[in-house]
Design a protein around this motif. Structure first.
Motif, PDB file in Angstrom:
ATOM      1  N   LEU A  91       0.836  -1.192   0.000  1.00  0.00           N
ATOM      2  CA  LEU A  91       0.000   0.000   0.000  1.00  0.00           C
ATOM      3  C   LEU A  91       0.873   1.244   0.000  1.00  0.00           C
ATOM      4  O   LEU A  91       1.833   1.349   0.762  1.00  0.00           O
ATOM      5  N   ASN A  92       0.533   2.204  -0.854  1.00  0.00           N
ATOM      6  CA  ASN A  92       1.308   3.435  -0.991  1.00  0.00           C
ATOM      7  C   ASN A  92       0.423   4.656  -0.821  1.00  0.00           C
ATOM      8  O   ASN A  92      -0.646   4.732  -1.424  1.00  0.00           O
ATOM      9  N   HIS A  93       0.871   5.626  -0.030  1.00  0.00           N
ATOM     10  CA  HIS A  93       0.267   6.952  -0.036  1.00  0.00           C
ATOM     11  C   HIS A  93       0.852   7.799  -1.168  1.00  0.00           C
ATOM     12  O   HIS A  93       0.191   8.701  -1.688  1.00  0.00           O
ATOM     13  N   VAL A  94       2.102   7.538  -1.509  1.00  0.00           N
ATOM     14  CA  VAL A  94       2.790   8.169  -2.637  1.00  0.00           C
ATOM     15  C   VAL A  94       3.184   7.052  -3.597  1.00  0.00           C
ATOM     16  O   VAL A  94       3.774   6.055  -3.166  1.00  0.00           O
ATOM     17  N   PRO A  95       2.875   7.166  -4.887  1.00  0.00           N
ATOM     18  CA  PRO A  95       3.260   6.101  -5.815  1.00  0.00           C
ATOM     19  C   PRO A  95       4.783   5.932  -5.864  1.00  0.00           C
ATOM     20  O   PRO A  95       5.513   6.865  -6.210  1.00  0.00           O
ATOM     21  N   VAL A  96       5.254   4.737  -5.506  1.00  0.00           N
ATOM     22  CA  VAL A  96       6.691   4.445  -5.437  1.00  0.00           C
ATOM     23  C   VAL A  96       6.943   3.050  -5.992  1.00  0.00           C
ATOM     24  O   VAL A  96       6.210   2.110  -5.686  1.00  0.00           O
ATOM     25  N   THR A  97       7.975   2.939  -6.803  1.00  0.00           N
ATOM     26  CA  THR A  97       8.508   1.647  -7.224  1.00  0.00           C
ATOM     27  C   THR A  97       9.761   1.350  -6.412  1.00  0.00           C
ATOM     28  O   THR A  97      10.651   2.203  -6.321  1.00  0.00           O
ATOM     29  N   MET A  98       9.810   0.175  -5.796  1.00  0.00           N
ATOM     30  CA  MET A  98      11.021  -0.303  -5.123  1.00  0.00           C
ATOM     31  C   MET A  98      11.258  -1.735  -5.566  1.00  0.00           C
ATOM     32  O   MET A  98      10.419  -2.606  -5.361  1.00  0.00           O
ATOM     33  N   VAL A  99      12.430  -1.971  -6.183  1.00  0.00           N
ATOM     34  CA  VAL A  99      12.789  -3.317  -6.612  1.00  0.00           C
ATOM     35  C   VAL A  99      14.233  -3.616  -6.218  1.00  0.00           C
ATOM     36  O   VAL A  99      15.078  -2.726  -6.152  1.00  0.00           O
ATOM     37  N   GLU A 100      14.480  -4.893  -5.941  1.00  0.00           N
ATOM     38  CA  GLU A 100      15.832  -5.419  -5.736  1.00  0.00           C
ATOM     39  C   GLU A 100      16.167  -6.255  -6.959  1.00  0.00           C
ATOM     40  O   GLU A 100      15.411  -7.162  -7.316  1.00  0.00           O
ATOM     41  N   ILE A 101      17.266  -5.947  -7.626  1.00  0.00           N
ATOM     42  CA  ILE A 101      17.628  -6.615  -8.872  1.00  0.00           C
ATOM     43  C   ILE A 101      18.968  -7.327  -8.711  1.00  0.00           C
ATOM     44  O   ILE A 101      19.933  -6.731  -8.216  1.00  0.00           O
ATOM     45  N   THR A 102      19.019  -8.597  -9.110  1.00  0.00           N
ATOM     46  CA  THR A 102      20.281  -9.334  -9.179  1.00  0.00           C
ATOM     47  C   THR A 102      20.460  -9.831 -10.607  1.00  0.00           C
ATOM     48  O   THR A 102      19.524 -10.364 -11.219  1.00  0.00           O
ATOM     49  N   LEU A 103      21.677  -9.641 -11.119  1.00  0.00           N
ATOM     50  CA  LEU A 103      21.989 -10.003 -12.502  1.00  0.00           C
ATOM     51  C   LEU A 103      23.289 -10.802 -12.562  1.00  0.00           C
ATOM     52  O   LEU A 103      24.262 -10.478 -11.876  1.00  0.00           O
ATOM     53  N   GLU A 104      23.287 -11.816 -13.407  1.00  0.00           N
ATOM     54  CA  GLU A 104      24.515 -12.536 -13.715  1.00  0.00           C
ATOM     55  C   GLU A 104      25.321 -11.736 -14.749  1.00  0.00           C
ATOM     56  O   GLU A 104      24.754 -10.935 -15.493  1.00  0.00           O
ATOM     57  N   PRO A 105      26.648 -11.932 -14.800  1.00  0.00           N
ATOM     58  CA  PRO A 105      27.446 -11.190 -15.782  1.00  0.00           C
ATOM     59  C   PRO A 105      26.903 -11.370 -17.198  1.00  0.00           C
ATOM     60  O   PRO A 105      26.589 -12.478 -17.627  1.00  0.00           O
ATOM     61  N   GLY A 106      26.755 -10.252 -17.904  1.00  0.00           N
ATOM     62  CA  GLY A 106      26.250 -10.259 -19.273  1.00  0.00           C
ATOM     63  C   GLY A 106      24.749 -10.179 -19.401  1.00  0.00           C
ATOM     64  O   GLY A 106      24.227  -9.924 -20.496  1.00  0.00           O
ATOM     65  N   ALA A 107      24.030 -10.374 -18.295  1.00  0.00           N
ATOM     66  CA  ALA A 107      22.566 -10.321 -18.348  1.00  0.00           C
ATOM     67  C   ALA A 107      22.088  -8.875 -18.390  1.00  0.00           C
ATOM     68  O   ALA A 107      22.723  -7.967 -17.849  1.00  0.00           O
ATOM     69  N   THR A 108      20.922  -8.686 -19.030  1.00  0.00           N
ATOM     70  CA  THR A 108      20.317  -7.360 -19.176  1.00  0.00           C
ATOM     71  C   THR A 108      18.864  -7.415 -18.731  1.00  0.00           C
ATOM     72  O   THR A 108      18.160  -8.388 -18.995  1.00  0.00           O
ATOM     73  N   ILE A 109      18.428  -6.346 -18.069  1.00  0.00           N
ATOM     74  CA  ILE A 109      17.020  -6.207 -17.669  1.00  0.00           C
ATOM     75  C   ILE A 109      16.591  -4.770 -17.915  1.00  0.00           C
ATOM     76  O   ILE A 109      17.407  -3.843 -17.803  1.00  0.00           O
TER      77      ILE A 109
ATOM     78  N   ILE B 103      19.559  -2.065 -17.664  1.00  0.00           N
ATOM     79  CA  ILE B 103      20.708  -2.369 -16.809  1.00  0.00           C
ATOM     80  C   ILE B 103      21.363  -3.641 -17.329  1.00  0.00           C
ATOM     81  O   ILE B 103      20.682  -4.647 -17.562  1.00  0.00           O
ATOM     82  N   THR B 104      22.683  -3.608 -17.512  1.00  0.00           N
ATOM     83  CA  THR B 104      23.454  -4.776 -17.936  1.00  0.00           C
ATOM     84  C   THR B 104      24.589  -4.998 -16.952  1.00  0.00           C
ATOM     85  O   THR B 104      25.316  -4.058 -16.605  1.00  0.00           O
ATOM     86  N   ALA B 105      24.759  -6.240 -16.504  1.00  0.00           N
ATOM     87  CA  ALA B 105      25.812  -6.568 -15.542  1.00  0.00           C
ATOM     88  C   ALA B 105      27.129  -6.845 -16.255  1.00  0.00           C
ATOM     89  O   ALA B 105      27.166  -7.615 -17.226  1.00  0.00           O
ATOM     90  N   ILE B 106      28.188  -6.227 -15.763  1.00  0.00           N
ATOM     91  CA  ILE B 106      29.554  -6.576 -16.192  1.00  0.00           C
ATOM     92  C   ILE B 106      30.096  -7.663 -15.278  1.00  0.00           C
ATOM     93  O   ILE B 106      30.717  -8.631 -15.728  1.00  0.00           O
ATOM     94  N   GLU B 107      29.871  -7.490 -13.986  1.00  0.00           N
ATOM     95  CA  GLU B 107      30.184  -8.481 -12.951  1.00  0.00           C
ATOM     96  C   GLU B 107      28.863  -8.870 -12.289  1.00  0.00           C
ATOM     97  O   GLU B 107      27.849  -8.215 -12.528  1.00  0.00           O
ATOM     98  N   PRO B 108      28.859  -9.950 -11.473  1.00  0.00           N
ATOM     99  CA  PRO B 108      27.625 -10.235 -10.718  1.00  0.00           C
ATOM    100  C   PRO B 108      27.140  -8.973 -10.014  1.00  0.00           C
ATOM    101  O   PRO B 108      27.901  -8.330  -9.283  1.00  0.00           O
ATOM    102  N   LEU B 109      25.891  -8.621 -10.245  1.00  0.00           N
ATOM    103  CA  LEU B 109      25.392  -7.300  -9.876  1.00  0.00           C
ATOM    104  C   LEU B 109      24.163  -7.438  -8.986  1.00  0.00           C
ATOM    105  O   LEU B 109      23.264  -8.224  -9.269  1.00  0.00           O
ATOM    106  N   LYS B 110      24.159  -6.649  -7.900  1.00  0.00           N
ATOM    107  CA  LYS B 110      22.984  -6.560  -7.032  1.00  0.00           C
ATOM    108  C   LYS B 110      22.734  -5.102  -6.707  1.00  0.00           C
ATOM    109  O   LYS B 110      23.671  -4.372  -6.350  1.00  0.00           O
ATOM    110  N   LEU B 111      21.483  -4.671  -6.822  1.00  0.00           N
ATOM    111  CA  LEU B 111      21.160  -3.268  -6.613  1.00  0.00           C
ATOM    112  C   LEU B 111      19.734  -3.131  -6.110  1.00  0.00           C
ATOM    113  O   LEU B 111      18.923  -4.054  -6.210  1.00  0.00           O
ATOM    114  N   VAL B 112      19.454  -1.963  -5.562  1.00  0.00           N
ATOM    115  CA  VAL B 112      18.073  -1.577  -5.276  1.00  0.00           C
ATOM    116  C   VAL B 112      17.761  -0.333  -6.099  1.00  0.00           C
ATOM    117  O   VAL B 112      18.631   0.530  -6.306  1.00  0.00           O
ATOM    118  N   LEU B 113      16.534  -0.277  -6.584  1.00  0.00           N
ATOM    119  CA  LEU B 113      16.057   0.866  -7.366  1.00  0.00           C
ATOM    120  C   LEU B 113      14.812   1.413  -6.685  1.00  0.00           C
ATOM    121  O   LEU B 113      13.899   0.664  -6.351  1.00  0.00           O
TER     122      LEU B 113
END
Length: 275
Positions: free
Chosen positions: A161-179, A228-238
């Motif tokens: 539930l949001n009072h303000v529209p917000v996107t929050m995602v956790e992204i994990t990528l293998e090397p060379g993968a794109t999302i 987003i494209t991973a060069i190395e194993p990549l983990k981030l939050v957006l």
């Protein structure tokens, strides 16, 4: 769909605040107009006693656990426990007094985002949403996993539930993968890299661990995406959210629209009206 660029990058450096608390400011406080609807984001490493009982009004906190076990409780009888990968979405609204303490023997490593509330929701009822990682919707693509804590990713939508529209995602990528992560064009947004290295956005801006990559809105009436494209194993939050374009007066743990409302918040707290 408009392809987003990275408009600004910076590196986060942590400082020792006390023997039991280290902090790095991911989003520095005071840039309210630039970061709207976000107020600030802190990366903390802390032990028991750092965040003892304290009040809030007029905002929300979004706490993402990287390492350790966090216990929380409040003056309304609420309590919970968060493990690595979990997120707590706490709406302070009209007022709450709470504490956040690592479990005994634990050091917690976390991100805490302060999110503004619109004027019409400053005095809304308090609310907790403890978002266990294992229960969050998961988008899976070749070499990529996107855990959706709020908003939508590629048609996968959270029920948060949001009072303000917000996107929050956790992204994990293998090397060379794109999302590609879809976002409304009106949103401000940023990425914080937790692990690894990759390239981001239409201009393939490089980013690595401990770096912030900021993306400005592309337009009110269009959809957008950031690739987003991973060069190395990549983990981030957006995080990305709809700007409120309202005046902000912040003092201590209270975030309101006027100085009079701040004075009233302190008066209400001292007179016990947060109980």
């Amino acid at each position: 769909m408009k392809s987003r660029e990275i408009n600004k990058t910076w590196t986060v450096s942590a400082e020792q605040e006390s023997p039991i608390h280290k902090v790095g400011m991911v989003l520095q406080p005071g840039h309210f107009e630039d970061y709207d609807p976000f107020l600030f984001l802190a990366e903390d490493w802390f032990q028991r006693g750092v965040f003892d009982f304290h009040p809030h009004r007029g905002m929300e906190t979004v706490t993402y656990i990287i390492e350790g076990i966090l216990e929380h409780s409040d003056n309304h009888g609420g309590a919970g426990r968060l493990n690595p990968g979990d997120t707590q979405w706490m709406t302070a609204g009209r007022g709450i007094i709470h504490k956040e303490d690592p479990a005994i023997g634990e050091t917690v490593h976390s991100l805490q985002l302060w999110l503004n509330l619109p004027a019409a929701k400053k005095m809304t009822e308090t609310r907790y949403q403890d978002l266990q990682s294992a229960n969050m919707p998961l988008r899976e693509e070749p070499g990529a996993k996107v855990r959706v804590f709020s908003g939508t990713s590629g048609g996968v939508t959270a029920t948060t539930l949001n009072h303000v529209p917000v996107t929050m995602v956790e992204i994990t990528l293998e090397p060379g993968a794109t999302i590609s992560q879809d976002l409304p064009g009106s949103y401000n947004g940023f990425i914080y890299v937790l692990e690894g290295r990759g390239v981001f956005g239409a201009k393939e801006t490089e980013g690595k661990k401990n770096q912030v990559l900021w993306t400005n809105p592309t337009g009110d009436n269009e959809e957008s995406e950031i690739t987003i494209t991973a060069i190395e194993p990549l983990k981030l939050v957006l995080f990305a959210g709809q700007p409120l374009h309202e005046p902000i007066v912040a003092y201590g743990p209270f975030v309101m629209n006027t100085e009079q409302e701040i004075r009233q918040a302190y008066a209400d707290f001292r007179s016990g009206k947060f109980n």
